[in-house]
Design a protein around this motif. Structure first.
Motif, PDB file in Angstrom:
ATOM      1  N   LYS A 161       0.834  -1.198   0.000  1.00 39.12           N
ATOM      2  CA  LYS A 161       0.000   0.000   0.000  1.00 39.12           C
ATOM      3  C   LYS A 161       0.869   1.249   0.000  1.00 39.12           C
ATOM      4  CE  LYS A 161      -3.880   2.092   2.539  1.00 39.12           C
ATOM      5  NZ  LYS A 161      -3.259   3.346   2.979  1.00 39.12           N
ATOM      6  N   TYR A 171      -5.374  -9.463  -6.358  1.00 38.75           N
ATOM      7  CA  TYR A 171      -5.624  -8.036  -6.195  1.00 38.75           C
ATOM      8  C   TYR A 171      -5.382  -7.307  -7.516  1.00 38.75           C
ATOM      9  CZ  TYR A 171      -4.959  -9.069  -1.196  1.00 38.75           C
ATOM     10  OH  TYR A 171      -5.036  -9.600   0.076  1.00 38.75           O
ATOM     11  N   PRO A 202      -7.204   3.918  -7.228  1.00 45.14           N
ATOM     12  CA  PRO A 202      -7.257   3.463  -5.830  1.00 45.14           C
ATOM     13  C   PRO A 202      -5.866   3.543  -5.195  1.00 45.14           C
ATOM     14  CG  PRO A 202      -7.452   1.601  -7.347  1.00 45.14           C
ATOM     15  CD  PRO A 202      -7.492   2.843  -8.184  1.00 45.14           C
ATOM     16  N   VAL A 228      -6.768  -3.488  -4.681  1.00 47.50           N
ATOM     17  CA  VAL A 228      -8.176  -3.844  -4.486  1.00 47.50           C
ATOM     18  C   VAL A 228      -8.303  -5.362  -4.619  1.00 47.50           C
ATOM     19  CG1 VAL A 228     -10.557  -3.487  -5.237  1.00 47.50           C
ATOM     20  CG2 VAL A 228      -8.877  -1.631  -5.472  1.00 47.50           C
ATOM     21  N   LYS A 229      -8.755  -6.004  -3.559  1.00 44.75           N
ATOM     22  CA  LYS A 229      -8.875  -7.462  -3.554  1.00 44.75           C
ATOM     23  C   LYS A 229     -10.041  -7.906  -4.424  1.00 44.75           C
ATOM     24  CE  LYS A 229      -9.138 -11.353  -0.300  1.00 44.75           C
ATOM     25  NZ  LYS A 229      -9.260 -11.709   1.142  1.00 44.75           N
ATOM     26  N   GLN A 258     -17.024  -0.556   0.904  1.00 50.15           N
ATOM     27  CA  GLN A 258     -15.671  -0.087   0.690  1.00 50.15           C
ATOM     28  C   GLN A 258     -15.650   0.993  -0.395  1.00 50.15           C
ATOM     29  OE1 GLN A 258     -12.637  -3.465   0.816  1.00 50.15           O
ATOM     30  NE2 GLN A 258     -14.495  -4.523   0.195  1.00 50.15           N
ATOM     31  N   TYR A 307     -13.654   1.155  -2.935  1.00 48.04           N
ATOM     32  CA  TYR A 307     -13.547   0.451  -4.207  1.00 48.04           C
ATOM     33  C   TYR A 307     -13.967  -1.003  -4.002  1.00 48.04           C
ATOM     34  CZ  TYR A 307     -10.798   4.371  -5.987  1.00 48.04           C
ATOM     35  OH  TYR A 307     -10.384   5.624  -6.382  1.00 48.04           O
ATOM     36  N   ARG A 308     -14.632  -1.561  -4.986  1.00 53.66           N
ATOM     37  CA  ARG A 308     -14.992  -2.966  -4.929  1.00 53.66           C
ATOM     38  C   ARG A 308     -14.940  -3.543  -6.338  1.00 53.66           C
ATOM     39  NH1 ARG A 308     -21.650  -3.250  -4.177  1.00 53.66           N
ATOM     40  NH2 ARG A 308     -22.162  -2.588  -6.311  1.00 53.66           N
ATOM     41  N   LEU A 360     -14.404  -2.939 -11.867  1.00 50.48           N
ATOM     42  CA  LEU A 360     -13.916  -2.151 -10.748  1.00 50.48           C
ATOM     43  C   LEU A 360     -14.857  -0.973 -10.558  1.00 50.48           C
ATOM     44  CD1 LEU A 360     -11.696  -1.611  -8.602  1.00 50.48           C
ATOM     45  CD2 LEU A 360     -10.689  -0.028 -10.253  1.00 50.48           C
TER      46      LEU A 360
END
Length: 239
Positions: A2, A94, A105, A109-110, A119, A121-122, A133
């Motif tokens: 991250k 991810y 992001p 992002v998983k 969340q 982002y999803r 995404l």
């Protein structure tokens, strides 16, 4: 991981200045390092995400290239013009994306399919069995792009880059886009509108001449361009 992504987005600008100035865009890593890192000229997805991909791979992470279709909330058929990185870590997958401008992001992002997530982002699957995404907005989730997990190569990136740099209908051929995601503020410029987006408010500045544009690009985004180049950019986006 991250931290790498956050620091990259804070330091290196997303922009398509080279496209509008008709400058060649190389996808060779040495040229990308020279342009983005050494000369601080920034770039777009094919440059930023190539750089992130190669950095992560050099650190021993399991990564590979994907190429997505940008839809921006529309139900449209678009070419694959957005490079992203698939990261596999501890049995999970991810998406790592340092090249979507102001909407990038700031963390991987998983890929975990859920329609009930709150969340920022999803990732979900659509009716065509593609991944999407999405980013959370005040109006709900907004789809940024669609992708699959097929295997893509540098040749696919060369094709997507050629379209983005040359096709008369390509977004980056017709618009000036610059973004920088700082710790607490996102700087986002599109043509003659400059947004300073904070956590609780957004300042919007209208750009009325090329000297103002020159000052913003050099002083706020720290991109070294000349007044002559600024005048050309302003003229292209003032048609």
């Amino acid at each position: 991981m991250k931290d790498i992504l956050e620091k990259h987005l804070e330091r290196f600008s997303f922009n398509n200045i080279s496209v509008l100035l008709n400058q060649p865009i190389s996808l060779e890593i040495e040229d990308i390092i020279n342009k983005v890192v050494i000369n601080n000229l920034g770039g777009y997805c094919f440059e930023h995400n190539k750089l992130i991909h190669d950095v992560l791979r050099s650190l021993g992470f399991d990564v590979r290239t994907l190429v997505a279709r940008v839809v921006n909330g529309q139900d449209i058929d678009t070419p694959r013009t957005h490079r992203i990185t698939l990261l596999e870590l501890d049995g999970d997958q991810y998406i790592v994306d340092a090249g979507f401008g102001a909407m990038s992001p700031k963390a991987p992002v998983k890929i975990e399919l859920s329609n009930d997530s709150d969340q920022e982002y999803r990732i979900i699957k659509n009716q065509d069995n593609d991944f999407q995404l999405e980013v959370l907005t005040p109006q709900g989730y907004f789809t940024l792009y669609k992708f699959d997990l097929h295997h893509y190569t540098q040749a696919d990136c060369i094709m997507g880059n050629f379209y983005s740099w040359n096709h008369p209908n390509a977004v980056f051929v017709n618009n000036l886009v610059i973004a920088l995601k700082l710790e607490d503020t996102t700087l986002s410029l599109r043509n003659h509108s400059y947004h300073k987006i904070g956590k609780n408010n957004t300042e919007i500045i209208d750009i009325t001449d090329h000297r103002q544009l020159y000052s913003i690009i050099n002083d706020d985004f720290l991109i070294p361009i000349t007044e002559e180049q600024s005048a050309k950019l302003f003229g292209i986006t003032n048609k």
